[in-house]
Each structure stands twice: as C-alpha cells, then as structure tokens.
Scaffold this motif. Structure first.
Motif, PDB file in Angstrom:
ATOM      1  N   GLN A   1       0.820  -1.207   0.000  1.00 34.70           N
ATOM      2  CA  GLN A   1       0.000   0.000   0.000  1.00 34.70           C
ATOM      3  C   GLN A   1       0.858   1.263   0.000  1.00 34.70           C
ATOM      4  O   GLN A   1       0.361   2.356  -0.251  1.00 34.70           O
ATOM      5  N   ARG A   2       2.153   1.116   0.316  1.00 37.48           N
ATOM      6  CA  ARG A   2       3.058   2.251   0.409  1.00 37.48           C
ATOM      7  C   ARG A   2       3.955   2.349  -0.811  1.00 37.48           C
ATOM      8  O   ARG A   2       4.180   1.366  -1.505  1.00 37.48           O
ATOM      9  N   LYS A   3       4.453   3.535  -1.028  1.00 37.77           N
ATOM     10  CA  LYS A   3       5.458   3.769  -2.050  1.00 37.77           C
ATOM     11  C   LYS A   3       6.639   4.473  -1.397  1.00 37.77           C
ATOM     12  O   LYS A   3       6.491   5.156  -0.382  1.00 37.77           O
TER      13      LYS A   3
ATOM     14  N   SER B   1      12.271  16.772  -8.967  1.00 33.26           N
ATOM     15  CA  SER B   1      13.292  15.724  -8.992  1.00 33.26           C
ATOM     16  C   SER B   1      12.901  14.505  -8.168  1.00 33.26           C
ATOM     17  O   SER B   1      13.747  13.696  -7.817  1.00 33.26           O
ATOM     18  N   VAL B   2      11.612  14.360  -7.885  1.00 31.34           N
ATOM     19  CA  VAL B   2      11.154  13.237  -7.078  1.00 31.34           C
ATOM     20  C   VAL B   2      10.934  11.999  -7.940  1.00 31.34           C
ATOM     21  O   VAL B   2      10.362  12.078  -9.027  1.00 31.34           O
ATOM     22  N   GLN B   3      11.402  10.849  -7.453  1.00 36.66           N
ATOM     23  CA  GLN B   3      11.131   9.573  -8.090  1.00 36.66           C
ATOM     24  C   GLN B   3      10.301   8.723  -7.141  1.00 36.66           C
ATOM     25  O   GLN B   3      10.382   8.869  -5.925  1.00 36.66           O
ATOM     26  N   VAL B   4       9.487   7.837  -7.707  1.00 35.27           N
ATOM     27  CA  VAL B   4       8.583   7.001  -6.914  1.00 35.27           C
ATOM     28  C   VAL B   4       8.891   5.539  -7.205  1.00 35.27           C
ATOM     29  O   VAL B   4       9.017   5.140  -8.362  1.00 35.27           O
ATOM     30  N   ARG B   5       9.002   4.746  -6.146  1.00 35.79           N
ATOM     31  CA  ARG B   5       9.279   3.318  -6.278  1.00 35.79           C
ATOM     32  C   ARG B   5       8.249   2.531  -5.479  1.00 35.79           C
ATOM     33  O   ARG B   5       7.937   2.871  -4.336  1.00 35.79           O
TER      34      ARG B   5
ATOM     35  N   ALA C   1      12.223  -6.855  -3.390  1.00 38.22           N
ATOM     36  CA  ALA C   1      13.586  -6.586  -2.933  1.00 38.22           C
ATOM     37  C   ALA C   1      13.578  -5.803  -1.621  1.00 38.22           C
ATOM     38  O   ALA C   1      14.341  -6.113  -0.691  1.00 38.22           O
ATOM     39  N   LEU C   2      12.702  -4.802  -1.519  1.00 37.26           N
ATOM     40  CA  LEU C   2      12.590  -4.042  -0.278  1.00 37.26           C
ATOM     41  C   LEU C   2      12.017  -4.898   0.847  1.00 37.26           C
ATOM     42  O   LEU C   2      12.462  -4.808   1.996  1.00 37.26           O
ATOM     43  N   VAL C   3      11.037  -5.739   0.512  1.00 38.12           N
ATOM     44  CA  VAL C   3      10.463  -6.633   1.521  1.00 38.12           C
ATOM     45  C   VAL C   3      11.531  -7.593   2.042  1.00 38.12           C
ATOM     46  O   VAL C   3      11.617  -7.849   3.249  1.00 38.12           O
ATOM     47  N   ASP C   4      12.386  -8.086   1.145  1.00 41.23           N
ATOM     48  CA  ASP C   4      13.458  -8.988   1.565  1.00 41.23           C
ATOM     49  C   ASP C   4      14.426  -8.284   2.515  1.00 41.23           C
ATOM     50  O   ASP C   4      14.948  -8.898   3.462  1.00 41.23           O
TER      51      ASP C   4
END
Length: 215
Positions: free
Chosen positions: A90-92, A179-183, A188-191
């Motif tokens: 649910q988050r970015k 200059s904001v990027q969203v991921r 990979a982050l959960v790991d």
C-alpha cells in the motif's frame, strides 16, 4: 535527578549556536520517505518532532529506503503481529535528490554534548523542547541565508548504528517535486525488511485453508 525523569532541557540562549556541529549532504545525494500518499510537505502543525512555526516548516526524510519504510510501518510492526505484503504494498517509496550542498545541525555528534544536547532530543515527548531547538538552529544566519538547512537525528524506529534521519527546514508548504522519483515497495525491499527480522506473513490462500465438515 533519576533516570525516570528527562534530563534534556531547552536550548541555552547564551551559547554560540553558529558553531554547533554539522554534517553535510552532497549535491546528488538521495533522501527517502515511504508513505501511502505523496509526503513532500514542510509541516508547521506542531505535531512532529522538529516542526518549525509558520511560515517556516519541516520535512522529514531518511538517507536510505529501508529507513523511510521502517518509519512508515514502525507503529504497526512494533505493537502488532507480522505485517503482510499487502500492507507493505500500500506504500510507495518517494526519493528526492539534493540539488544544493545542504548543511545539517548534527544532534548526534559527540560535540553536541557541549550544547547540553542528549539522545533524548531524538525520542522525547512532548515535542516542545525539540521544536525549541529547531527554532534556534533555523534562526542562525550566515549573511542573509540560514546557516543550517535542517537537522540530522536518530529516527524512532531504525536502531542501526548509522544516523539516518533528516529534518529539512524550508518555507511551509509543498516541496518542489521536480526531482522526485517514486518506487513501489517491491519484493527486494520486503526482503531487506525480512533480513532485519521483520516478520512478513501473508494470510493463507483459500486452497490452504482446512474446511471443517459438518458432523
């Protein structure tokens, strides 16, 4: 005074705050925040640790993606059971690139002891005293500009040895998002969270459930 009472007092106006220890963010360094909605706001509501009073404000970030994510899920993780991938997805993670050399007042420097700063400043409640320090540091001028662009501090939910919290000062309102990027919070982050010991568990799918039959 016992350890059951706070030792951290208000900033001493007799001290030379222009010589407070600092650290620097280089041009191109990235700062991170995880949230359900765009978080790029300099807050002056007084509900956050180092909030400045209007018309100034403070934006809270981390120096890596995991730090930002821990701040976003910390309450749910530390007070409840395992978190689910659906909850995390649910988050970015929002990333902002520093465009100018940025000087931060470093409240976790050992030399901050000379200004009667303790580690309580980064975790004490209520926020009256931390906000007083923010106001003093934001008021230090170098010529016509602010000598400090924010505060480097230890975040609430990241127990790592490296200090990753950044409270940026600016005019109250929306940060420029050019200059904001969203991921997305991907596997990979959960790991990375799992490697820290955060329990991530998904509810069982229907095929895995045992269905009780009528007697």
């Amino acid at each position: 005074m016992t350890r059951a009472r706070l030792a951290q007092g208000r900033p001493d106006p007799r001290l030379d705050w222009s010589r407070f220890p600092r650290s620097t963010l280089a041009v191109g360094q990235r700062l991170y925040r995880a949230a359900r909605r765009a978080p790029w706001w300099f807050c002056a509501c007084g509900d956050c640790r180092f909030d400045l009073a209007s018309p100034r404000g403070t934006c809270y970030l981390g120096t890596d993606a995991v730090s930002g994510l821990l701040e976003s899920i910390g309450v749910e993780w530390t007070t409840g059971g395992p978190v689910t991938r659906a909850f995390l997805h649910q988050r970015k993670v929002y990333t902002w690139e520093v465009s100018t050399r940025t000087a931060l007042a470093n409240v976790v420097s050992r030399r901050a002891v000379g200004y009667r700063v303790t580690n309580e400043l980064s975790d004490m409640t209520p926020y009256t005293v931390p906000q007083a320090f923010a106001a003093v540091l934001d008021g230090v001028l170098h010529g016509r500009r602010h000598a400090f662009d924010g505060i480097r501090f230890r975040t609430r939910f990241d127990t790592g040895a490296t200090t990753r919290g950044v409270a940026l000062f600016g005019d109250e309102g929306l940060l420029s998002t050019r200059s904001v990027q969203v991921r997305d919070v991907d596997d990979a982050l959960v790991d990375e969270l799992c490697a820290l010991g955060v329990l991530v568990a998904d509810p069982p799918v229907l095929a895995e459930l045992e269905v009780a039959t009528d007697p």
